[in-house]
Motif scaffolding. Sequence first.
Motif, PDB file in Angstrom:
ATOM      1  N   VAL A 166       0.839  -1.204   0.000  1.00  0.00           N
ATOM      2  CA  VAL A 166       0.000   0.000   0.000  1.00  0.00           C
ATOM      3  C   VAL A 166       0.870   1.248   0.000  1.00  0.00           C
ATOM      4  O   VAL A 166       0.613   2.212  -0.735  1.00  0.00           O
ATOM      5  CB  VAL A 166      -0.945  -0.014   1.220  1.00  0.00           C
TER       6      VAL A 166
ATOM      7  N   SER B  33       2.373   1.792  -3.524  1.00  0.00           N
ATOM      8  CA  SER B  33       1.419   2.310  -4.511  1.00  0.00           C
ATOM      9  C   SER B  33       1.074   3.766  -4.233  1.00  0.00           C
ATOM     10  O   SER B  33       0.920   4.576  -5.152  1.00  0.00           O
ATOM     11  CB  SER B  33       0.155   1.451  -4.496  1.00  0.00           C
ATOM     12  N   THR B  34       0.978   4.158  -2.953  1.00  0.00           N
ATOM     13  CA  THR B  34       0.691   5.554  -2.602  1.00  0.00           C
ATOM     14  C   THR B  34       1.826   6.478  -3.027  1.00  0.00           C
ATOM     15  O   THR B  34       1.602   7.560  -3.572  1.00  0.00           O
ATOM     16  CB  THR B  34       0.460   5.672  -1.093  1.00  0.00           C
TER      17      THR B  34
ATOM     18  N   ALA C 231       1.629   9.609  -5.802  1.00  0.00           N
ATOM     19  CA  ALA C 231       2.065  10.964  -5.459  1.00  0.00           C
ATOM     20  C   ALA C 231       3.161  11.449  -6.407  1.00  0.00           C
ATOM     21  O   ALA C 231       3.176  12.601  -6.840  1.00  0.00           O
ATOM     22  CB  ALA C 231       2.567  10.989  -4.018  1.00  0.00           C
TER      23      ALA C 231
END
Length: 288
Positions: free
Chosen positions: A224, A227-228, A232
């Motif tokens: 997670v 992917s974040t 960004a």
Amino acid sequence: MSTSSATSASSGAPTMPAATDTSAGALFLHPYATIFVKSHVPLELELHSANYGKWSAFFKAMCGKFGLLHHIDGSVPPRRTDPAWEQIDCCVRMWLYGSVSQDVLDFTMAENQTARELWVAISNKFQANKAPRAIFLSEDFHSMTQGDLSVMDFGKKMKLAADVLREVGHPVAEPTLVLNLLRGIHPKFSNTKDIVAGTKDITFDEALNQFALKELRMANEAKVLSSTALVAATKGYGSSCRPSSSTAPPPQQQHLQLPQQQQQQRRRRKKGGNGSGGAQQQQYQQQQ
């Protein structure tokens, strides 16, 4: 009807035909000879492996299934002069040949041996020198660490080592397995290690499942976060490529503005020229 057939029909007990059926003129194939050993013993016994215990359990179960355990456990003396017994013993011996590696047969196979003699030779090969082997196996067991292995692979490796110790006469107790798991697990599981250590009467499988669940949760959190960060970074790159409001107008507007700027410059030149000429004329009149 033959005498043997009449006797069998009167007694009601099934009988097996002799090794050669003279009435049919064909060789009799014993039912045990058609059995594929790999269907009942799915693993092969290898010389430098720790699977003797599993292999032995599979093979005993196979012989027990067909009522032939007495051919390997020595509970019934051999009858080498009985053709029917000899034929069945050859079938059991062929099962042994087909379920062990060539390296094992090189050390255990002998000419004209019974299935029991081959079974004992295999057993002696893997259970010899128990005391010295137990010392080295115990040292390896108690110095085992997880390293780059997953939690389940580490637990499997430790369980196999414990099985080998049991085969040489040194079984590992359940609490010892749990303590060795806590000692060798990766330091990143320190919080889960405290929870497992504080759980009373926890089994090895329960402790292993706790660490496996924590490993799965940590892997999901890392995915997670990755992917974040990617999203960004993609947004930041897109905003830096956008044109600002102070940049030049599009090319079409530049073509339209260029004639207008030239016309304004010409007007300014005309006004400037007229103004300078009128001033010189006024000075000339005053001098006169």
